[in-house]
Design an enzyme around this catalytic site. Structure first.
Site, PDB file in Angstrom:
ATOM      1  N   LYS A 148      11.902   4.184 -29.981  1.00 25.82           N
ATOM      2  CA  LYS A 148      11.703   3.669 -28.622  1.00 25.82           C
ATOM      3  C   LYS A 148      10.503   4.309 -27.926  1.00 25.82           C
ATOM      4  CE  LYS A 148      16.287   1.852 -27.784  1.00 25.82           C
ATOM      5  NZ  LYS A 148      16.947   2.170 -29.081  1.00 25.82           N
TER       6      LYS A 148
HETATM    7  C1  LIG Z   1      17.433   1.131 -29.975  1.00 24.09           C
HETATM    8  C2  LIG Z   1      17.604   1.531 -31.399  1.00 24.09           C
HETATM    9  C3  LIG Z   1      17.825   0.579 -32.420  1.00 24.09           C
HETATM   10  C4  LIG Z   1      17.990  -0.904 -32.156  1.00 24.09           C
HETATM   11  O1  LIG Z   1      16.814  -1.519 -31.706  1.00 24.09           O
HETATM   12  P1  LIG Z   1      16.875  -2.934 -30.945  1.00 24.09           P
HETATM   13  O2  LIG Z   1      15.507  -3.204 -30.488  1.00 24.09           O
HETATM   14  O3  LIG Z   1      17.849  -2.721 -29.794  1.00 24.09           O
HETATM   15  O4  LIG Z   1      17.389  -3.942 -31.908  1.00 24.09           O
HETATM   16  C5  LIG Z   1      17.920   1.029 -33.729  1.00 24.09           C
HETATM   17  N1  LIG Z   1      17.841   2.343 -34.018  1.00 24.09           N
HETATM   18  C6  LIG Z   1      17.640   3.284 -33.067  1.00 24.09           C
HETATM   19  C7  LIG Z   1      17.574   4.707 -33.462  1.00 24.09           C
HETATM   20  C8  LIG Z   1      17.508   2.913 -31.734  1.00 24.09           C
HETATM   21  O5  LIG Z   1      17.330   3.862 -30.790  1.00 24.09           O
END
Ligand SMILES: *Cc1c(COP(=O)(O)O)cnc(C)c1O
Length: 494
Positions: A148
């Site tokens: 993120k």
């Molecule tokens: C947010 C997240 C996801 C999922 O991503 P999306 O965009 O919500 O599908 C997968 N793995 C981790 C570690 C995350 O923080």
């Protein structure tokens, strides 16, 4: 998770956007100007006036409750040859430019991108690692060790730039069960004209996640530990955003996962990996396996594919919370119970970015989207005919996740975090002879030491940044689980 924030209509800063569009709409000349020079954004529900990139960023959710999308998907096929040799940040500037047009000067965009990715521990931003015939794309070298950061480091700088340009400020409010809060805090810490308030349920987020948030000492970062559970924090958030007077007087905003700029920043690494592999392995195309929750990450892959990136197929991987796998295999999108798993960032019931994909799936027909979303609201279920050959999908259960972590550790000395392990596990069912498979690694394993211990029987998931957190001072305000308490805290602080 910012799940609930996404469902709230964000009207903050909206007045000024309408101004920009209507100024130009006065004459035909003006209209042509806008269309020619600037990428415009429309809502999946068709009832928001087209807006420019900056306004799309500040709007978050569209004013009609839909999600914003570019009016046209740029076709970049002719650029691929030239893009193949670019560094990650240079490629980011090129990919993003195709969606921004002249709404941000090229040199400014370049500066924002470079500043965003300087905080990463790799000059390449992401790492491509070969393990057991798969390419693992490590997206977790940012400040909070989760993918993120790639979007939120950029979004923080973008907000700061737009706010300064408009001579205004923003108070970001969010509730987190632990995972997104830290990336949002690191994206906005120390930024001018931004305050960020993040509520978490006191004592109920993992110690690592709590420390990642509360050790940030910048004056604009305000951690609030709510004496209650995550649902209490979400309820307070919803109440405060529902108080429209308070919301506009204090310029409340959300860093929600539906913000177009987050998708945009994520499109880049699909191009990066596909072009690198093409160059190194001479393959025509690649396929990607994506551990999925809110469908933001994999939707970025879908956009890259539609733009002309050499992508054969996207493999969607879910944990036990498999609403999306059920959709892509059986055509039924039906709400279910949320089950806690070893991959908590994928524990979602309704995927907030899914509506974007649905829009393309129904032939860019906003009326169909309005009908479908209303149907989903009322019955918790949508059914569509046919299958999309661009997607494969599967889910990994708890044992699959643990087995995959254990096997990769034992046989390949490579440690997968539990989210990445779900993707890798599902990918192994869909390997192809002619196209290599890239698995997105979304978090560093040191963020989830309990799962690693359970899988391997050893305490080996370490990272110096996480170790260092344990000795740092923390700052956090504990508040009762009431709207009034949080509201007065915000009033006193800003
Ligand atoms: C947010 C997240 C996801 C999922 O991503 P999306 O965009 O919500 O599908 C997968 N793995 C981790 C570690 C995350 O923080």
């Amino acid at each position: 998770m910012f799940g609930l924030v996404n469902t709230l209509v964000d009207i903050t800063l909206h007045e000024s956007m309408l101004g920009i569009v209507s100024d130009h709409a006065d004459t035909m000349e003006g209209q042509r100007d806008v269309a020619d020079e600037t990428m415009l954004y429309i809502s999946t529900r068709g009832q928001t006036d087209p807006v420019r990139f900056r306004d799309a960023v500040m709007m978050g959710l569209a004013t009609d409750g839909g999600l914003l999308l570019p009016r046209v998907i740029p076709d970049v096929t002719d650029h691929l040859g030239q893009w193949r040799s670019l560094s990650y940040p240079d490629l980011a500037v090129e990919v993003m430019s195709t969606f921004i047009g002249n709404d941000i000067p090229h040199a400014t965009l370049r500066e924002l991108v470079y500043r965003s990715y300087r905080s990463f521990k790799r000059t390449t931003v992401v790492d491509l690692v070969d393990v057991n015939g798969l390419t693992i794309m490590e997206l977790f070298h940012g400040p909070t060790l989760a993918f993120k950061d790639i979007a939120l480091q950029f979004l923080g700088n973008l907000f700061e730039y737009i706010l300064a340009d408009r001579d205004t400020h923003l108070n970001i409010l969010g509730a987190t069960s632990g995972d997104t809060g830290s990336a949002a805090i690191y994206g906005t810490r120390g930024k001018a004209n931004i305050n960020i308030f993040i509520m978490h349920p006191s004592g109920r987020v993992s110690p690592i996640q709590e420390r990642q948030m509360t050790t940030v000492m910048d004056g604009n970062v305000h951690n609030i530990a709510i004496e209650g559970d995550f649902d209490d924090a979400q309820r307070i958030l919803k109440e405060l955003f529902g108080d429209l007077e308070f919301k506009s007087a204090y310029r409340l905003g959300a860093v929600n996962s539906v913000n177009w700029a987050r998708v945009l920043a994520q499109i880049v690494y699909y191009f990066y990996a596909a072009l690198r592999l093409q160059a190194h392995m001479g393959c025509e195309r690649v396929q990607f396996a994506v551990p999925t929750g809110n469908f933001g990450d994999i939707f970025a892959g879908y956009m890259a594919l539609r733009m002309g990136a050499p992508i054969e197929r996207l493999i969607l991987a879910t944990n036990q919370n498999d609403i999306l796998t059920r959709f892509f295999t059986a055509g039924v999108y039906a709400r279910g119970e949320v089950h806690p798993t070893l991959s908590p960032s994928m524990d979602i019931q309704v995927a907030s970015n899914f509506e974007r994909y649905l829009y393309y799936r129904v032939g860019e027909d906003a009326r169909s989207i309005r009908d479908l979303m209303q149907q989903f609201q009322q019955t918790g279920r949508i059914e569509l005919e046919g299958r999309d050959p661009l997607f494969a999908a599967g889910s990994g259960a708890r044992e699959d996740t643990l087995d995959t972590i254990a096997t990769f550790h034992r046989n390949h000395s490579y440690l997968l975090d539990p989210h990445t392990a779900v993707g890798v596990c599902v990918a192994q069912h869909f390997l192809m002879d002619e196209y290599p498979t890239v698995c997105l690694a979304t978090a560093h394993p040191a963020k989830f030491p309990d799962a690693i211990r359970e899988a391997t029987g050893q305490d080996i998931a370490r990272h110096q940044d996480i170790d260092a957190l344990m000795n740092l001072p923390t700052r956090c305000t504990i508040l009762p689980a009431t709207e009034e308490a949080v509201k007065s805290f915000i009033l006193e602080t800003v």
